[in-house]
Motif scaffolding. Structure first.
Motif, PDB file in Angstrom:
ATOM      1  N   SER A   1       9.064   7.463   5.937  1.00 34.21           N
ATOM      2  CA  SER A   1       7.645   7.851   6.574  1.00 34.21           C
ATOM      3  C   SER A   1       6.569   7.024   5.900  1.00 34.21           C
ATOM      4  O   SER A   1       6.231   7.406   4.604  1.00 34.21           O
ATOM      5  N   MET A   2       6.207   5.896   6.251  1.00 33.10           N
ATOM      6  CA  MET A   2       5.307   5.138   5.969  1.00 33.10           C
ATOM      7  C   MET A   2       3.886   5.921   5.591  1.00 33.10           C
ATOM      8  O   MET A   2       3.402   6.670   6.510  1.00 33.10           O
ATOM      9  N   ARG A   3       3.319   5.592   4.399  1.00 28.69           N
ATOM     10  CA  ARG A   3       1.840   6.238   4.040  1.00 28.69           C
ATOM     11  C   ARG A   3       0.888   5.505   4.805  1.00 28.69           C
ATOM     12  O   ARG A   3      -0.338   5.710   4.816  1.00 28.69           O
TER      13      ARG A   3
ATOM     14  N   ALA B   1      10.285  -8.737  -4.442  1.00 29.35           N
ATOM     15  CA  ALA B   1      11.394  -8.699  -3.579  1.00 29.35           C
ATOM     16  C   ALA B   1      11.279  -7.027  -2.889  1.00 29.35           C
ATOM     17  O   ALA B   1      11.688  -7.077  -1.773  1.00 29.35           O
ATOM     18  N   PRO B   2      10.875  -6.099  -3.660  1.00 28.32           N
ATOM     19  CA  PRO B   2      10.853  -5.108  -2.757  1.00 28.32           C
ATOM     20  C   PRO B   2      10.024  -4.919  -1.485  1.00 28.32           C
ATOM     21  O   PRO B   2       9.866  -4.100  -0.657  1.00 28.32           O
ATOM     22  N   ILE B   3       8.825  -5.793  -2.067  1.00 26.32           N
ATOM     23  CA  ILE B   3       7.671  -5.983  -0.659  1.00 26.32           C
ATOM     24  C   ILE B   3       8.241  -6.607   0.400  1.00 26.32           C
ATOM     25  O   ILE B   3       8.330  -6.201   1.483  1.00 26.32           O
ATOM     26  N   GLN B   4       8.692  -7.876   0.021  1.00 32.20           N
ATOM     27  CA  GLN B   4       9.177  -8.692   1.024  1.00 32.20           C
ATOM     28  C   GLN B   4      10.579  -8.054   1.645  1.00 32.20           C
ATOM     29  O   GLN B   4      10.780  -8.246   2.858  1.00 32.20           O
ATOM     30  N   GLY B   5      11.470  -7.571   0.807  1.00 33.49           N
ATOM     31  CA  GLY B   5      12.734  -6.948   1.421  1.00 33.49           C
ATOM     32  C   GLY B   5      12.479  -5.879   2.173  1.00 33.49           C
ATOM     33  O   GLY B   5      12.983  -5.766   3.076  1.00 33.49           O
ATOM     34  N   SER B   6      11.580  -4.804   1.709  1.00 34.42           N
ATOM     35  CA  SER B   6      11.184  -3.842   2.607  1.00 34.42           C
ATOM     36  C   SER B   6      10.716  -4.200   4.126  1.00 34.42           C
ATOM     37  O   SER B   6      10.995  -3.695   4.934  1.00 34.42           O
ATOM     38  N   ALA B   7       9.823  -5.184   3.905  1.00 33.63           N
ATOM     39  CA  ALA B   7       9.493  -5.744   5.281  1.00 33.63           C
ATOM     40  C   ALA B   7      10.453  -6.179   6.118  1.00 33.63           C
ATOM     41  O   ALA B   7      10.863  -6.210   7.196  1.00 33.63           O
ATOM     42  N   ALA B   8      11.513  -7.058   5.509  1.00 33.93           N
ATOM     43  CA  ALA B   8      12.592  -7.409   6.138  1.00 33.93           C
ATOM     44  C   ALA B   8      13.504  -6.513   6.600  1.00 33.93           C
ATOM     45  O   ALA B   8      13.939  -6.498   7.744  1.00 33.93           O
TER      46      ALA B   8
ATOM     47  N   ALA C   1       1.053  -1.194  -0.093  1.00 26.09           N
ATOM     48  CA  ALA C   1       0.041   0.058   0.096  1.00 26.09           C
ATOM     49  C   ALA C   1       0.669   1.184  -0.015  1.00 26.09           C
ATOM     50  O   ALA C   1       0.441   2.297  -0.626  1.00 26.09           O
ATOM     51  N   HIS C   2       1.964   1.146   0.662  1.00 29.00           N
ATOM     52  CA  HIS C   2       3.085   2.403   0.666  1.00 29.00           C
ATOM     53  C   HIS C   2       3.466   2.570  -0.467  1.00 29.00           C
ATOM     54  O   HIS C   2       3.582   3.645  -1.219  1.00 29.00           O
ATOM     55  N   VAL C   3       4.429   1.486  -1.139  1.00 24.83           N
ATOM     56  CA  VAL C   3       5.134   1.869  -2.379  1.00 24.83           C
ATOM     57  C   VAL C   3       4.278   1.951  -3.521  1.00 24.83           C
ATOM     58  O   VAL C   3       4.561   2.847  -4.304  1.00 24.83           O
TER      59      VAL C   3
END
Length: 983
Positions: free
Chosen positions: A964-966, A896-903, A765-767
């Motif tokens: 800063s997360m949306r 990768a950007p989703i799983q990786g950002s969470a990681a 939702a953020h990215v």
DNA sequence: GTGGTCTCCTA
DNA sequence: GTAGGAGACCACA
């Protein structure tokens, strides 16, 4: 310094906060880096220096320094722990500016001073005293009342924002007392901002009046009974001690051991180009122009300097090591020294290092075996000289928690490496090992005693390949090691992703081959393999030297080649924020381990065995023969050959597929046998993988299970856990969950489980910036129901569970880089129907399709994708001409950007959590495990309630301030006696 | 003994 | 459809 000289002391830290709040926010145009306070600071400094040079107005500084607070903790905290305790953290957009302002100071060629344990005010007091003793005058650039106690005949203050001088009359006018009584006045009034207690009910007016009447604080306290007003008298008598403590807190220290003498503070003529380089980097065009005019420099011809942003997170430009006090300057190989690394651009340094590596081949014959203390000491002295020590331990086990140290190798310069054997044995022992200690080895504890101070020496960087292993092992032996650099992790940050392969992609042998063109001796060649493998203590010392010293040499050389690439590729921040600080955090987690109740597991094993045996009989009965149920081949023949069940599919290799999915489908048609096989498989799986295997991992000394986390084996930035894998402990079924009850807290303790709710969907939702998703998360509503409602136009209220289930599958599918094939499989629906769902989804959420297309395009263009913190995952095969390979890489690149950002977010939380707990006085709360979106802690029962909010706070704000997360992050946390109940 | 395949456990 | 690790089986050496 002499009489007539004039010292300017800028209270840098004080100015930062004031400028931040007083000036309008300003961000760097090109990338949104907040720079308001930096701009105010630069303008102020420039004006000060200009005024100073226009000799007809104001005073002329001959000496100049900018002074900062080193950190929040000072000697005052030892006097009074609550001092400044209620200070909240600085605003997020101010944090990166602290480092920038220090860099600005250097760009102005001004001394930038700070000392650990002291406030800027103490340094200012000290320099003012020194100047006074030299007969010079001092102007303090500040308006802070805490500094007013210093004002006197030779010391004045200047408020740059109000353009106002503060001398003795101004202090009296403002506070009603002369400067020398300011300490007593502040002792009475206290300071709510700094948490100086003072005397309740006494404000500045009353305090001034009392001091006027009694003269000073001591007299006042001694004669407090004479005070007429009842309340005031009682308060002062009751809080006399507080007043005395407050006086010591506000009294500035005049004798700080300052490293720079006054003569080091002589004001230099302005260095126009250097300053312009910095101002350009900040995009301060007006000031750039002014400086250019004043210094006669050609601003157009000057390039913006690379500015290191000591930013907590994604680098804005190359994050040089300027702000990293813990890290010594890299030692350059010979030939580079003439220009020095600082003088080279990052790219040039990378090239130079690579060339040096190629020109300087590895020579194993140069390695030495160290057999006496004096030689070892000489080598370690060399490490102190070079500031770097490559180290590798040789042990008897891959598990650092049970390994015995056999020896260690060190390297201080490329090619200069040695092995220190400590406990090699001959083969004369019996079958149980043993053997006699070989002669010519330094006594174990003597060698460690000499090694210890160098490992602890913060001016010597310890470099290693997978240094977490050595860290854990050496810590166990009482040898803490810091600071650390890890070539495996550097490589992981530089070249992470599928290109490096999932196993051994960052292993030393591969790295050596790739970067040094050298194949190190394989471990097999020294210790053998399989049944004939021997432990390292049985390896011949000469062979061990060649092998071990080479490892240290190779690690050092790799470090020289790889470390500069971090800067050149703009990945310093990723390494410094997400990898390096996690080494010892995870090391401690591994060392702590978790308690596992052997009895519970043993009982479960028995239960599972019994149930499985019963099923086995029934299965043979139904099948009409005995066979190996665990053999997919035999099972397939029985089911689809002998019994002729329909719906058979083949695996990739042409075997009958007997997956749970197929068996479930058969069971749904009413067949008894497949159902029983599924149940049998579940039970035997639980038994063999968990209840039977786990007790074998209980450490005999600690009685706990110490998993090993790999920080560099996933393509996305996740950790992985092995030996045993504690990231796949069952939870889905009731039977499986029972295994979790065996993970327990120590008596008097609880396990706390804190997990992120829907973190990957929130990251999406953020990215992708999807309004409906953002709104749903902001409102805290059921995200899958919302998706279903949007897609199928049904109200959330009274929604059939099947509708929600489908939406949930689609949401997960999106994260995984959806395909009609996969979704059809997941939902057991025709592929056309799945395709229609996906089209519908993209209609409702066009932003997600845009995000996916953009991600694929980036991956194709650059060869990699990035997390929100700048971690890269490489997918070069996305350009493959094979459509299957290409599609797979596209899905991976989307995920990768989703799983990786969470990681990355949970990594950041892990880095911060220990300090946050310690600050809250919860030093006994220990982080034990990480399961991708969950952290497990063990806490004394009495600290649980206090710990949970601290943990939640850190986890929910872990992305800040870098991102800063949306959407808000949400963490659920619970405590219980075992992991099942805590989760 | 090693490596590939299948299956299944997790987020 | 993503990311992992591990056990059992089995064909190969």
């Amino acid at each position: 310094m002499k009489k007539g000289d004039h010292l300017f002391l800028v209270d840098g830290s004080g100015y930062i906060f004031r400028a931040y709040h007083a000036l309008p926010p300003l961000t760097r145009k090109s990338d949104g880096l907040p720079v308001g306070a930096v701009a105010g600071f630069c303008n102020m400094l420039w004006k000060l220096m200009q005024d100073a040079r226009n000799t007809d107005v104001g005073v002329v500084p001959t000496h100049f320094a900018v002074i900062f607070d080193y950190s929040a903790k000072t000697f005052r905290n030892e006097m009074y722990p609550e001092y400044k305790a209620n200070r909240s953290a600085p605003p997020d957009d101010l944090i990166p500016q602290f480092g920038l302002i220090r860099q600005a100071t250097r760009a102005f060629d001004l001394p930038c001073l700070e000392i650990e344990g002291f406030e800027a005010d103490d340094l200012i007091a000290t320099y003012a005293r020194l100047a006074c003793e030299a007969g010079a005058d001092t102007t303090i650039i500040s308006s802070d009342k805490d500094l007013m106690q210093l004002v006197g005949p030779t010391v004045s203050m200047y408020d740059p924002m109000k353009d106002r001088e503060i001398k003795v009359p101004e202090v009296i006018e403002k506070w009603g007392v002369p400067p020398e009584k300011m300490i007593d006045l502040q002792a009475l009034t206290g300071d709510s901002i700094d948490n100086v207690p003072g005397v309740p009910g006494i404000g500045p007016k009353t305090a001034a009046q009392l001091l006027e009447q009694f003269g000073d604080l001591d007299t006042l306290l001694a004669r407090a009974s004479e005070i007429k007003q009842n309340k005031r008298r009682e308060s002062i008598i009751e809080h006399a001690e507080k007043a005395r403590i407050s006086r010591e807190l506000v009294r500035l220290k005049h004798d700080v051991p300052v490293p720079e003498g006054l003569d080091d503070l002589v004001l230099q003529p302005p260095n126009g180009p250097k300053l312009i380089g910095f101002l350009k980097a900040m995009e301060f065009s007006t000031l750039t122009r002014r400086v250019a005019e004043a210094t006669g420099a050609d601003a157009a011809a000057i390039e913006a300097m690379p500015v290191a942003v000591e930013f907590d997170g994604k680098a804005h430009g190359p994050d040089l090591d300027a702000g990293d006090a813990a890290q010594p300057a890299p030692a350059g190989p010979a030939g580079e020294a003439a220009s020095g690394p600082q003088a080279m651009t990052p790219a040039a340094l990378v090239t130079a290092r690579a060339e040096a590596a190629a020109a300087n081949p590895i020579d194993r014959t140069a390695y030495v075996t160290i057999r006496d203390l004096a030689t070892l000491e000489a080598w370690l002295a060399d490490a102190r000289e070079t500031g770097i020590l490559s180290i590798d331990t040789e042990t008897t086990s891959l598990f650092p928690m049970e390994a015995e140290l056999v020896g260690f190798s060190i390297a201080t310069r490329p090619g200069k490496a040695a092995y220190v054997p400590l406990s090699h044995r001959n083969g004369k022992g019996d079958l149980l090992g043993g053997g006699e200690l070989i002669e010519g080895q330094i006594p174990f504890h003597d060698a460690l005693a000499v090694l210890k101070p160098v490992l602890a020496d913060r001016s010597v960087l310890k470099v290693g390949q997978n240094i977490k292993y050595d860290w854990v092992l050496l810590y166990r032996l009482g040898l803490p090691m810091a600071p650390l650099d890890d070539t495996m992790l550097i490589s992981y940050v530089l070249d992470g992703g599928s290109s490096s392969g999932n196993t051994g992609g960052h292993g030393m042998d591969k790295l050596s081959e790739r970067w040094l063109g050298h194949i190190p001796i394989p471990y097999k060649d020294v210790a053998g393999s399989g049944k004939s493998q021997i432990t390292f203590d049985m390896v011949d010392i000469d062979r061990a030297t060649a092998y071990a010293a080479e490892d240290a040499d190779v690690a050092l050389r790799l470090w020289q080649v790889l470390k500069p690439r971090l800067v050149a590729d703009g990945l310093t921040a990723v390494y410094e924020r997400l990898e390096r600080p996690l080494i010892d955090v995870i090391g401690r987690m591994e060392r702590r381990g978790i308690a596992v109740d052997r009895q519970i597991l043993s009982r479960l094993s028995g239960d599972f065995a019994q149930s499985a045996a019963a099923l086995e009989d029934e299965i043979y009965q139904l099948a009409g023969e005995r066979f190996n149920i665990g053999s997919p081949k035999q099972l397939g023949d029985i089911l689809f050959g002998k019994m002729g069940f329909a719906g058979a599919t083949k695996t990739a290799t042409g075997q009958w597929s007997t997956s749970a999915r197929i068996l479930e489908d058969l069971a749904a048609e009413g067949h008894e046998l497949p159902r029983k096989i599924v149940d049998w498989r579940q039970l035997t799986k639980l038994k063999s993988t968990y209840t039977d295997a786990l007790p074998g991992y209980i450490n005999r000394d600690t009685k706990r299970v110490h998993t090993c986390y790999s920080m560099a084996s996933t393509s996305t930035g996740r950790l992985s856990s092995s030996e045993p894998n504690l990231q796949n402990i069952p939870i889905r079924t009731a039977e499986g969950r029972k295994i979790r009850t065996a993970f327990v807290a120590e008596p008097g303790h609880k396990l706390i489980s804190a997990d992120y709710s829907q973190i990957e969907l929130r990251v999406l939702a953020h990215v992708a910036d999807i309004p409906q998703l953002r709104q749903a998360f902001a409102d805290g509503i059921d995200i899958h129901a919302m998706t279903a409602s949007e897609m199928f136009s049904v109200p959330v209220e009274g929604m059939p569970s099947e509708v929600r289930r489908r939406a949930k599958a689609i949401n997960f599918g999106i994260i995984y880089g959806i395909s009609a094939f996969g979704l059809a499989n997941q939902l057991s629906i025709p592929r056309e129907e799945a395709g229609a769902y996906i089209r519908k989804y993209f209609e409702r959420f066009p932003g997600i399709r845009d995000y996916m297309d953009a991600t694929k395009a980036t991956a194709r263009d650059k060869g990699f994708v990035e997390t929100i913190f700048g971690r890269r995952a490489h997918y070069p095969e996305i350009r493959s001409s094979n459509p299957q390979v290409r599609a797979f890489n596209e899905r991976a690149a989307i995920n990768a950007p989703i799983q990786g950002s969470a990681a990355d977010i949970i990594r950041r939380a892990m880095v911060r959590i220990e300090a946050a707990l310690a600050d809250a006085g919860l030093d006994d709360v220990e982080m034990l495990l990480q399961v991708h979106d969950e952290l497990i802690f063990e806490a004394p029962e009495g600290q649980v309630e206090k710990a949970i909010p601290v943990i939640r706070q850190v986890m929910e704000h872990a992305a800040m301030p870098a991102v800063s997360m949306r959407v808000p992050l949400h963490v659920d946390a619970r405590a219980a006696d075992n992991w099942d109940e805590a989760h």
